[in-house]
Design a protein around this motif. Structure first.
Motif, PDB file in Angstrom:
ATOM      1  N   LEU A  50      -8.864   5.784  -2.052  1.00 52.53           N
ATOM      2  CA  LEU A  50      -8.876   5.895  -0.592  1.00 52.53           C
ATOM      3  C   LEU A  50      -8.940   4.517   0.059  1.00 52.53           C
ATOM      4  N   ILE A  51      -9.734   3.626  -0.521  1.00 50.78           N
ATOM      5  CA  ILE A  51      -9.891   2.286   0.059  1.00 50.78           C
ATOM      6  C   ILE A  51      -8.635   1.440  -0.145  1.00 50.78           C
ATOM      7  N   TYR A  52      -8.055   1.497  -1.336  1.00 46.70           N
ATOM      8  CA  TYR A  52      -6.980   0.564  -1.672  1.00 46.70           C
ATOM      9  C   TYR A  52      -5.570   1.151  -1.536  1.00 46.70           C
ATOM     10  N   PHE A  53      -5.443   2.479  -1.524  1.00 48.48           N
ATOM     11  CA  PHE A  53      -4.101   3.069  -1.467  1.00 48.48           C
ATOM     12  C   PHE A  53      -3.924   4.067  -0.322  1.00 48.48           C
ATOM     13  N   GLY A  54      -4.961   4.284   0.456  1.00 50.70           N
ATOM     14  CA  GLY A  54      -4.841   5.217   1.565  1.00 50.70           C
ATOM     15  C   GLY A  54      -4.962   6.670   1.123  1.00 50.70           C
ATOM     16  N   PHE A  55      -4.864   7.605   2.072  1.00 54.22           N
ATOM     17  CA  PHE A  55      -5.109   9.016   1.777  1.00 54.22           C
ATOM     18  C   PHE A  55      -4.105   9.579   0.778  1.00 54.22           C
ATOM     19  N   PHE A  56      -2.816   9.501   1.081  1.00 54.94           N
ATOM     20  CA  PHE A  56      -1.804  10.069   0.178  1.00 54.94           C
ATOM     21  C   PHE A  56      -1.680   9.234  -1.107  1.00 54.94           C
ATOM     22  N   GLY A  57      -1.831   7.930  -0.969  1.00 50.95           N
ATOM     23  CA  GLY A  57      -1.795   7.074  -2.152  1.00 50.95           C
ATOM     24  C   GLY A  57      -2.924   7.391  -3.121  1.00 50.95           C
ATOM     25  N   SER A  58      -4.091   7.760  -2.600  1.00 54.45           N
ATOM     26  CA  SER A  58      -5.231   8.088  -3.461  1.00 54.45           C
ATOM     27  C   SER A  58      -4.967   9.350  -4.271  1.00 54.45           C
ATOM     28  N   ILE A  59      -4.218  10.292  -3.696  1.00 51.26           N
ATOM     29  CA  ILE A  59      -3.878  11.526  -4.424  1.00 51.26           C
ATOM     30  C   ILE A  59      -2.982  11.198  -5.619  1.00 51.26           C
ATOM     31  N   ILE A  60      -1.971  10.378  -5.375  1.00 48.91           N
ATOM     32  CA  ILE A  60      -1.069   9.963  -6.465  1.00 48.91           C
ATOM     33  C   ILE A  60      -1.829   9.153  -7.513  1.00 48.91           C
ATOM     34  N   PHE A  61      -2.689   8.243  -7.038  1.00 51.02           N
ATOM     35  CA  PHE A  61      -3.473   7.400  -7.947  1.00 51.02           C
ATOM     36  C   PHE A  61      -4.352   8.262  -8.867  1.00 51.02           C
TER      37      PHE A  61
END
Length: 312
Positions: free
Chosen positions: A213-224
């Motif tokens: 959430l901090i480094y990749f944002g909301f949608f990025g955190s899901i993929i991460f």
């Protein structure tokens, strides 16, 4: 010490000790299980037993509950890897089924001893707390990063720009591509200092969803988080079936499963352990091969010399 992390922090060189013990402890545990015949003890196995006892005491006196309990994780990985490669593990299963209650009681006693030792070093209030209560609180506190990060959107105050640096922080610091002071601080330490600043190197583990959430944002955190799940699933379910059975491959499987399972607990920490097996273990293995080959050569030369004398 106020924090065991103080020993290995800031890239001053002492961290090498932590990397060595991290790799060798798991290797020794796995090699012991794989090579010692518990059903028929041999005098030639005495050195292995002595090393095992020394390692056990070291883990017990380290002050780390997780380090001590890692023996069970190694045992589980050994059972999984062996069974997937057609090795009979009934002897170990029978021992565990027969004595699991005793093992649980002894483990609780030893862990309680570690907690009592830790509390006695802290303050008078901590020393009076029931060790079992402290252990229970440890499970509750396993989610401490959430109440540090989410209320009042505290996580938004952390700079999420250097995501690549943050994820591979240890590799950049270890190889001196960047100085440690140029790299992002661990999220747990940053969050701890926001709420109650101190000089102690400590803080909650940055769970994968908070890190994402901090480094990749909301949608990025899901993929991460999904990608981390794929990696862990591969290590647990596919890797042991593809590795040819050997002590070395068994150790590699065991180390990766135990250490990279921490990718969901703390991605920064998980990738730190990747560096240990990619950089530290090969060096140790080459040194071991050199020493072993040298001893074999010396022994063979002595045997040949004795044979020549007898022939004469």
């Amino acid at each position: 010490m106020a924090s065991r992390l103080d020993t290995f922090a800031e890239g001053t060189g002492e961290g090498v000790l932590g990397r060595l013990t991290d790799v060798t402890s798991i290797f020794v545990l796995y090699y012991f299980l794989d090579t010692v015949d518990l059903k028929l003890p041999k005098i030639t196995d005495l050195p292995k037993w002595l090393v095992m006892i020394f390692l056990f005491l070291s883990l017990l006196l380290s002050g780390s509950k997780s380090s001590f309990l890692i023996t069970f994780s190694v045992f589980w990985c050994y059972m999984v890897y062996s069974s997937m490669n057609g090795i009979d593990i009934s002897y170990f299963l029978n021992i565990f089924k027969k004595h699991y209650k005793k093992i649980l009681v002894v483990s609780l006693i030893l862990v309680s001893g570690i907690i009592i030792g830790q509390n006695s070093k802290d303050d008078e209030i901590s020393s009076t707390i029931n060790p079992l209560l402290s252990l229970g609180m440890r499970f509750i506190h396993s989610g401490d990063v959430y109440w540090y990060a989410y209320p009042n959107n505290i996580y938004l105050t952390i700079d999420g720009e250097p995501s690549f640096k943050a994820l591979f922080l240890d590799a950049f610091g270890l190889l001196r591509i960047y100085e440690y002071k140029e790299l992002p601080q661990a999220i747990g330490i940053t969050l701890k200092d926001i709420h109650h600043p101190s000089d102690t190197v400590s803080g909650p583990n940055a769970r994968h969803n908070v890190f994402g959430l901090i480094y990749f944002g909301f949608f990025g955190s899901i993929i991460f988080s999904y990608l981390l799940g794929v990696i862990i699933s591969f290590l647990r379910n596919i890797l042991p079936r593809t590795l040819k059975y050997s002590s070395l491959n068994g150790f590699i499987f065991t180390y990766l499963v135990i250490k990279l399972s921490l990718l969901d607990t703390d991605p920064m920490l998980g990738f730190t352990y990747v560096n240990n097996i990619l950089i530290v273990f090969p060096i140790l293995y080459i040194i071991n091969m050199f020493i072993t080959d040298t001893l074999i050569a010396i022994t063979s030369k002595e045997i040949t010399s004795e044979a020549e004398i007898i022939n004469v």
